[in-house]
Write a protein that holds these residues in place. Structure first.
Motif, short mmCIF file in Angstrom:
data_model
loop_
_atom_site.label_atom_id
_atom_site.label_comp_id
_atom_site.label_asym_id
_atom_site.label_seq_id
_atom_site.Cartn_x
_atom_site.Cartn_y
_atom_site.Cartn_z
N LEU A 1 27.80 8.85 -56.01
CA LEU A 1 26.40 9.29 -55.91
C LEU A 1 25.57 8.76 -57.06
O LEU A 1 24.38 8.44 -56.89
N GLU A 2 26.16 8.64 -58.25
CA GLU A 2 25.44 8.03 -59.36
C GLU A 2 25.15 6.57 -59.08
O GLU A 2 24.11 6.02 -59.47
N LYS B 1 20.87 9.84 -55.36
CA LYS B 1 21.07 11.12 -54.70
C LYS B 1 20.88 11.02 -53.18
O LYS B 1 20.08 10.22 -52.70
N ASN C 1 19.66 13.48 -50.58
CA ASN C 1 19.03 14.80 -50.46
C ASN C 1 18.98 15.31 -49.03
O ASN C 1 19.07 16.51 -48.80
N ASP D 1 19.26 10.06 -45.69
CA ASP D 1 19.57 9.24 -46.87
C ASP D 1 20.92 8.54 -46.74
O ASP D 1 21.22 7.62 -47.53
N LEU E 1 28.00 17.55 -49.18
CA LEU E 1 26.62 17.09 -49.06
C LEU E 1 25.84 17.90 -48.02
O LEU E 1 26.38 18.26 -46.97
#
Length: 299
Positions: free
Chosen positions: A174-175, A179, A181, A185, A255
């Motif tokens: 994810l980094e 992100k 959200n 995405d 998620l």
């Protein structure tokens, strides 16, 4: 020079079928499926190069060669059965053969099997692994756990439990991509594929008009799929009892807080009806249904 001998399990099937005049009844006596029984008879007929039975509907009768061969086979089996074995145990060990998919075995079956063994120390358990969606016959096992759609004709099929499906990723991944959200995405993420956990039903639940991914890494083992997520290969679908430890340790994260409550595949307990007549198998079946029910798994 050693001579090639016929397989003993095929000889015992031949003798049982000749005695009962029925493949079905003989298969029940030997505690194997009709398909496995027919395979044994074909194996022996291929070995001797002659037909042993005449088939007439559900009944069978011996050919002339079969009648002559039966006398030889009965004599050989009788000699084996009557030979004294002074060091053999007086009583036969109770035994149950269980076939399970690898991920179910690793995360659910083995962590709880000690409970059954403590309750029934007199029963020996033999565990075998199967490939989900591929192994479609019971072969010679007593009980099988299958991961699939639950449509298995001619055998008893009981759903073990219902478990929602949700997407997970590693913090490092994810980094790397930024992100995620909202479900949309996911278009910037690498979606890991598996025939065991297709994305399409989750897409529909999340309101995404997307097709099943057709490129990228595919892994048809739910445990390895989680390992791929942990190592940052992308986003995958998983289930709570498999991912719980990794989520708790922070290796992966859930998620969107969106779960598909009715996934396409589930775990089912399958077996031939007649195996319940054996007390040790009935005990194992009852324990598995109780231990792996949705209520007990949540404890």
């Amino acid at each position: 020079m050693a001579s090639r001998l016929p397989p003993v399990h095929a000889l015992s099937a031949f003798e049982a079928a000749a005695r009962h005049g029925s493949f079905a009844v003989a298969a029940e006596e030997l505690c194997i499926t009709p398909s496995a029984f027919s395979h044994r008879i074909r194996l022996l007929e291929d070995f001797v190069g002659e037909r042993l039975f005449l088939r007439d509907g559900r009944s069978v009768s011996l050919t002339e060669f079969g009648r002559r061969y039966l006398d030889v086979v009965r004599g050989a089996l009788s000699s084996l059965a009557d030979f004294p074995l002074p060091h053999r145990y007086a009583s036969t060990q109770l035994k149950v053969k269980v076939t399970v998919p690898p991920t179910f075995a690793r995360y659910l079956f083995l962590p709880h099997l000690h409970e059954f063994m403590a309750l029934h120390p007199e029963i020996s358990i033999e565990t075998y692994l199967s490939v989900p969606l591929y192994d479609m016959s019971l072969s010679e096992t007593d009980i099988e756990v299958r991961f699939g759609a639950g449509k298995y004709p001619d055998i008893v099929t009981e759903k073990l439990f219902r478990e929602p499906v949700f997407p997970v990723a590693s913090p490092a991944y994810l980094e790397q991509i930024g992100k995620l959200n909202v479900p949309a995405d996911l278009q910037k993420a690498q979606l890991l594929r598996s025939a065991l956990e297709p994305w399409q039903p989750w897409f529909e639940m999340a309101g995404l008009d997307w097709q099943e991914p057709s490129t990228g890494l595919r892994i048809d083992d739910l445990g390895l799929l989680l390992e791929a997520v942990k190592h940052g290969y992308g986003v995958a679908l998983t289930r709570q009892h498999f991912a719980a430890d990794m989520i708790a340790s922070g290796e992966i994260v859930s998620l969107f807080d969106l779960q598909l409550t009715t996934p396409q595949h589930a775990y089912y307990l399958v077996y031939d009806r007649h195996v319940r007549e054996r007390p040790e198998v009935a005990l194992m079946l009852d324990w598995m249904m109780e231990r792996f029910s949705t209520q007990r798994l949540s404890l």
